[in-house]
Design a protein around this motif. Structure first.
Motif, short mmCIF file in Angstrom:
data_model
loop_
_atom_site.label_atom_id
_atom_site.label_comp_id
_atom_site.label_asym_id
_atom_site.label_seq_id
_atom_site.Cartn_x
_atom_site.Cartn_y
_atom_site.Cartn_z
N GLU A 637 -36.96 45.62 -39.78
CA GLU A 637 -37.36 46.08 -41.20
C GLU A 637 -36.29 45.46 -42.19
OE1 GLU A 637 -40.16 50.00 -40.22
OE2 GLU A 637 -38.25 50.22 -41.22
N LYS A 638 -37.04 45.04 -43.12
CA LYS A 638 -36.09 44.58 -44.45
C LYS A 638 -36.48 45.12 -45.75
CE LYS A 638 -34.92 40.57 -47.25
NZ LYS A 638 -34.93 39.02 -47.55
N THR A 639 -35.60 45.80 -46.65
CA THR A 639 -36.02 45.95 -47.83
C THR A 639 -34.92 46.13 -48.91
OG1 THR A 639 -37.25 47.83 -49.07
CG2 THR A 639 -35.34 48.53 -47.74
N VAL A 640 -35.28 45.92 -50.14
CA VAL A 640 -34.20 45.66 -51.44
C VAL A 640 -34.29 47.00 -52.24
CG1 VAL A 640 -33.46 44.16 -53.06
CG2 VAL A 640 -34.59 43.19 -51.13
N SER A 641 -33.07 47.33 -52.70
CA SER A 641 -32.83 48.68 -53.35
C SER A 641 -31.89 48.10 -54.28
CB SER A 641 -32.42 49.88 -52.63
OG SER A 641 -31.28 49.82 -52.20
N ARG A 642 -31.54 49.12 -55.19
CA ARG A 642 -30.41 48.97 -56.15
C ARG A 642 -29.03 48.66 -55.46
NH1 ARG A 642 -30.80 53.99 -60.13
NH2 ARG A 642 -31.33 54.98 -58.22
N GLU A 643 -29.01 49.26 -54.03
CA GLU A 643 -27.50 49.20 -53.26
C GLU A 643 -27.42 47.76 -52.79
OE1 GLU A 643 -26.59 53.27 -51.19
OE2 GLU A 643 -28.65 52.67 -50.77
N GLY A 644 -28.48 47.03 -52.73
CA GLY A 644 -28.61 45.83 -51.85
C GLY A 644 -29.60 45.70 -50.91
N TYR A 645 -29.19 44.79 -49.90
CA TYR A 645 -30.50 44.20 -48.76
C TYR A 645 -30.08 45.25 -47.73
CZ TYR A 645 -31.38 40.11 -51.98
OH TYR A 645 -31.72 39.42 -52.78
N HIS A 646 -31.15 45.93 -47.31
CA HIS A 646 -31.13 46.76 -46.32
C HIS A 646 -31.89 46.07 -45.04
CE1 HIS A 646 -30.19 50.31 -48.74
NE2 HIS A 646 -30.74 49.58 -49.71
N TYR A 647 -31.04 46.00 -43.81
CA TYR A 647 -31.67 45.52 -42.64
C TYR A 647 -31.79 46.59 -41.54
CZ TYR A 647 -31.30 41.03 -44.92
OH TYR A 647 -31.23 39.83 -45.75
N TYR A 648 -32.99 47.15 -41.04
CA TYR A 648 -32.97 48.15 -40.07
C TYR A 648 -33.52 47.46 -38.68
CZ TYR A 648 -32.69 51.08 -44.13
OH TYR A 648 -32.29 51.73 -45.27
N PHE A 649 -32.91 47.60 -37.63
CA PHE A 649 -33.27 47.25 -36.35
C PHE A 649 -33.61 48.50 -35.38
CE2 PHE A 649 -30.03 44.50 -38.30
CZ PHE A 649 -30.53 43.40 -38.01
N TYR A 650 -34.37 48.31 -34.52
CA TYR A 650 -34.80 49.53 -33.55
C TYR A 650 -35.03 49.18 -32.26
CZ TYR A 650 -36.39 51.12 -38.22
OH TYR A 650 -36.20 51.56 -39.64
N PRO A 651 -33.64 49.20 -31.47
CA PRO A 651 -33.86 48.96 -30.16
C PRO A 651 -34.07 50.32 -29.18
CG PRO A 651 -31.63 48.23 -31.27
CD PRO A 651 -32.30 49.11 -31.97
#
Length: 849
Positions: A637-651
């Motif tokens: 998953e990828k989302t953008v917030s005020r903190e920056g670019y978030h990338y979430y991986f689910y192994p």
């Protein structure tokens, strides 16, 4: 003369002596029992001279399956008395038979309970046998008596057995042993203590070639391998080996306490005590209960919370964990057996085979993280063959409900964790070589042959063995100039011996493979000892600081004489709870796989249990905002917030693997584009956060998941040197490179770390191929990052179908990862308050859809 007629003789049935089997059958009848089929099979195998492994559920009679085999053999060897001559035997030590049964237990706490269980049938059977324990808790007077004569059955630990093998009389003492039993083998097999046990068994088989070796296990996935490791490289033709399964599956009920309200954006750790009222209501309905937690800190918190809610239970509740004073733990165990305690809050210290028959209920606070662990704890209740065992899950966050449901399915399918044995640990081998040199000496070739008869060292090379010999005799290339490392000397007769009494004494005091953080005794200024806390925790305290320990609220006074002196405190101001190392347990491969299957069902709209129906709103929202990954899919998953670019991986591979993957992914991505990442992990996945967009999507198909050459990359992307230096402390301690000090004068963790740190740097700079140095580096990769599992995970991800989702907001899957990262940030704002505001904002978005 007519012959006199003789009277007709009257036939009288004279009593016949009872056979050994009949006497044992009568004993079972007197108890109201009937032997199980697996017990009879074990007795038959034992009489055929076979060895093997018994696998059966906790509380179903494994102990008597083996003990009564030895008893039956003893009865058969003695003259059979007439029924009216049966009497209790005279068990004076002068008449007792010599050592013939050796019972190895992983915990000292189990020794006394095992001795009581073994003694029970002897009360009614005519055998002059004695039963004693030999552990670190055994009284000095008993040890002194055992110098001249060992009992018929000896219950001991791997460490104490190894010490006994160094006695001058050991070859004759153990030559008559018929049976050796390794209890709770699943707790030893994958550890250095298990390797130590293998080496001791190899020495015993040398002195008693016809020795029969049996293991007992309750929760293990790789049973044939576990059996073969226990038996070593023995010929199946001359000494057949068996794997005996226990009786029919014991009835086990697994349920969960469901929160009244399920948050659609859950986060870890905050829910458990909210369910305390429901837990207490169920504890009240049971005669006696155990509440298991995964950490000692949780144990202290739950004990205090229960006492606050039920002050009238004072004296009826207790806590039990490994840092408490031994006398306190023994009192708790005795009270549990007697049924005088309503409830005990505990950790894994009560996992193993102590028989607490009065316990009716078991509660598991938080995910058990492993299928076998939950099954083992369930067996603490209903601890007898015909009683139901019950364990109730108490989730600390909503996702753990999935894990409880998954564990129940896995237990029903007997999908338990395997425990792979260790291969060629050089530190244990170096210690064993010195031990054998202390215990009468050895020749190089004969000891090598003995060592290679074990499964762990079957592949040991001649080169490695010569390195170990050089290390124990000269200290190796780097330490030749220091006499203290020249422990073993080779005599003109070719025998390797320890001639220096001081070196021998130091070595005997350090035998063992358990190396823990340095601890300080916690003691009242005017009162008893409470137990111990880790030195790192004590070092952060200042005089006046209050903390909860051993169920007491205490205040630090001073640190002096290796003790943390305290006094009773009032509940005012800030109160802390000690934190111990090892608090995080990763999700096992088996439980992670079972959880993935539950998620796969949820993706298909199948919610087949109370737990899954409770989390259905979360999963439906996850599916709506992103996706629930099916089996064979890899969700990113990828989302953008005020903190920056978030990338979430689910192994879904567990916390330790995800720590390694997070560091590896960040390293590989930063090589493609200069970036700085923040990271967070949990058992389901990992987060990478950076200020600008990262080339994640392209990298996923261009090497991000590559598994080749991973060891070097991991060393480059983590602080491998510092981690290896810390791990080297354990290796150095076991191999005898440092001396921990005399009792009452133990060296501090800082002193030991400084000593091992110096040796580490010497090896790294002047002997980089030193085998102990390489072992420490390998153990870091396996223990702290689970490198083998990490590589397997990458291979699975390579074959999986990539699901890349750009999401407009945080999903139920990624929300707990975001909170994990927030925990590490310094803020004047309470974490719970901030998380609550984030949850409310996301809930508003969810209601609009």
């Amino acid at each position: 003369m007519k012959p006199r007629k003789l009277p007709t003789p009257v036939l009288v049935d004279l009593p016949k002596p009872l056979t050994a089997a009949e006497r044992l059958e009568h004993w079972f009848e007197a108890q109201g029992w009937t032997p199980f089929e697996f017990q009879r099979n074990t007795w038959a195998a034992y009489f055929r001279g076979e060895s093997g492994l018994i696998h059966a559920t906790t509380g179903t009679g494994k102990t008597y399956a083996l003990w009564l085999a030895a008893v039956l053999e003893g009865l058969a060897e003695r003259p059979a008395p007439l029924p009216e001559q049966e009497r209790k035997p005279n068990r004076s030590r002068s008449e007792a038979e010599p050592l013939r049964v050796l019972w190895i237990t992983p915990l000292r706490a189990l020794a006394a309970d095992t001795a009581q269980a073994l003694q029970f049938p002897l009360e009614d059977l005519p055998l002059p046998w004695t039963i004693e324990t030999r552990t670190g808790d055994t009284a000095s007077s008993v040890k002194l008596r055992q110098k001249s004569r060992l009992p018929t059955a000896l219950i001991t630990t791997p460490e104490s057995l190894t010490l006994l093998l160094t006695r001058p009389t050991a070859p004759s003492d153990f030559a008559g042993v018929r049976l050796v039993v390794v209890d709770e083998w699943h707790e030893l097999i994958a550890t250095k203590r298990g390797v130590q046990t293998e080496l001791a068994l190899a020495r015993l088989r040398k002195w008693a070639p016809s020795l029969r070796t049996w293991g007992l296990s309750a929760t293990l996935g790789n049973l044939p391998e576990a059996r073969d490791v226990l038996l070593g490289n023995r010929s199946t033709e001359s000494a057949p080996i068996r794997l005996i399964e226990g009786q029919e599956k014991k009835s086990i009920q697994i349920d969960s306490i469901l929160p009244p309200d399920i948050e659609r954006f859950p986060w870890a750790g905050h829910l458990g005590l909210k369910l305390l009222p429901e837990v207490l209501w169920q504890v009240e309905a049971a005669a006696s209960s155990l509440i298991f937690t995964n950490t000692r800190s949780q144990t202290e918190l739950w004990y205090q919370a229960i006492l606050k809610e039920r002050p009238g239970w004072a004296g009826q509740i207790a806590l039990h964990h490994g840092s408490l004073e031994t006398k306190t733990r023994r009192w708790v165990e005795k009270a549990l057996r007697a049924g005088t305690l309503k409830c005990v809050v505990c950790t894994s210290t009560l996992d193993l085979g102590v028989d607490f028959s009065p316990v009716e209920r078991v509660f598991q606070v938080g995910s058990p993280k492993g299928v076998a662990r939950l099954l083992q704890r369930a067996g603490r209740s209903g601890h007898s063959p015909n009683r139901e065992s019950r364990v109730t899950g108490v989730p600390t966050h909503a996702w753990e409900l999935i894990e409880f449901a998954a564990a129940r399915d896995a237990i029903a399918s007997r999908f338990l964790e395997s425990r792979p044995p260790l291969k060629n640990p050089i530190d244990v081998l170096a210690q064993h070589a010195v031990t054998m040199a202390v215990g009468g000496g050895f020749t190089a070739d004969s000891l090598l042959e003995e060592i290679q008869s074990t499964a762990s060292y079957a592949s040991l090379t001649e080169e490695d063995w010569r390195w170990v010999l050089d290390f124990v005799t000269t200290g190796g290339p780097s330490l030749r100039a220091y006499p203290d490392y020249q422990k073993v000397h080779r005599g003109e007769d070719g025998q390797y011996r320890v001639d220096n009494p001081r070196i021998a004494r130091h070595h005997l005091m350090a035998i063992g493979t358990i190396v823990s953080e340095a601890h300080l005794q916690v003691q009242f200024l005017r009162g008893p000892k409470l137990g111990s806390v880790e030195e790192a925790f004590a070092a952060r305290l200042k005089p006046g600081d209050r903390f909860v320990f051993a169920g007491r609220l205490v205040q630090m006074v001073k640190i002096q004489d290796a003790r943390l002196w305290v006094k009773a405190a009032k509940a005012e101001g800030t109160i802390t709870v000690p934190r111990w190392m090892g608090g995080w347990m990763p999700l096992s491969t088996e439980l992670a796989s079972a959880a993935r299957r539950k998620l796969d069902q949820a993706a298909q709209g199948i919610f087949d249990s109370a737990e899954m129906r409770a989390v259905q709103p979360l999963l439906e929202l996850q599916q709506e905002w992103s996706q629930i990954p099916r089996l064979g899919e890899f969700l990113v998953e990828k989302t953008v917030s005020r903190e920056g670019y978030h990338y979430y991986f689910y192994p879904f591979a567990g916390r330790l693997v995800h720590e390694g993957l997070a560091a590896l992914f960040a390293y590989r991505l930063s090589r493609r584009k200069p970036l700085t990442f923040s990271m967070a992990v949990n058992d389901y996945g990992l987060e990478l956060l950076c200020a600008s967009e990262a080339p994640v999507f392209e990298s996923l198909s261009e090497g991000l998941l590559a598994s080749d050459g991973i060891s070097e990359e991991i060393r480059d992307c983590i602080n491998a040197t510092e981690m290896s230096k810390r791990q080297f402390r354990e290796v150095a301690h076991i191999a005898g490179l440092v001396f921990g000090g005399y009792p009452g004068q133990r060296k501090t963790a800082r002193q030991l770390q400084a000593s091992t740190g110096l040796i580490y740097e010497v090896f790294r700079n002047y002997e980089p191929e030193n085998r102990l140095l390489k072992q420490a580096q390998e153990e870091v990769l396996e223990r702290q990052l689970e490198q083998t599992r990490l590589i397997d995970t990458l291979k699975v991800l390579q074959k999986s179908r990539l699901v890349f989702q750009e999401i407009p907001r945080f999903t139920p899957f990624c929300f707990p990862l975001m909170v994990e990262r927030l925990r590490e940030r310094v803020s004047s704002e309470k974490l719970a308050d901030r998380v609550k505001r984030l949850q409310e904002a996301l809930e508003r978005s969810a209601r609009k859809i």
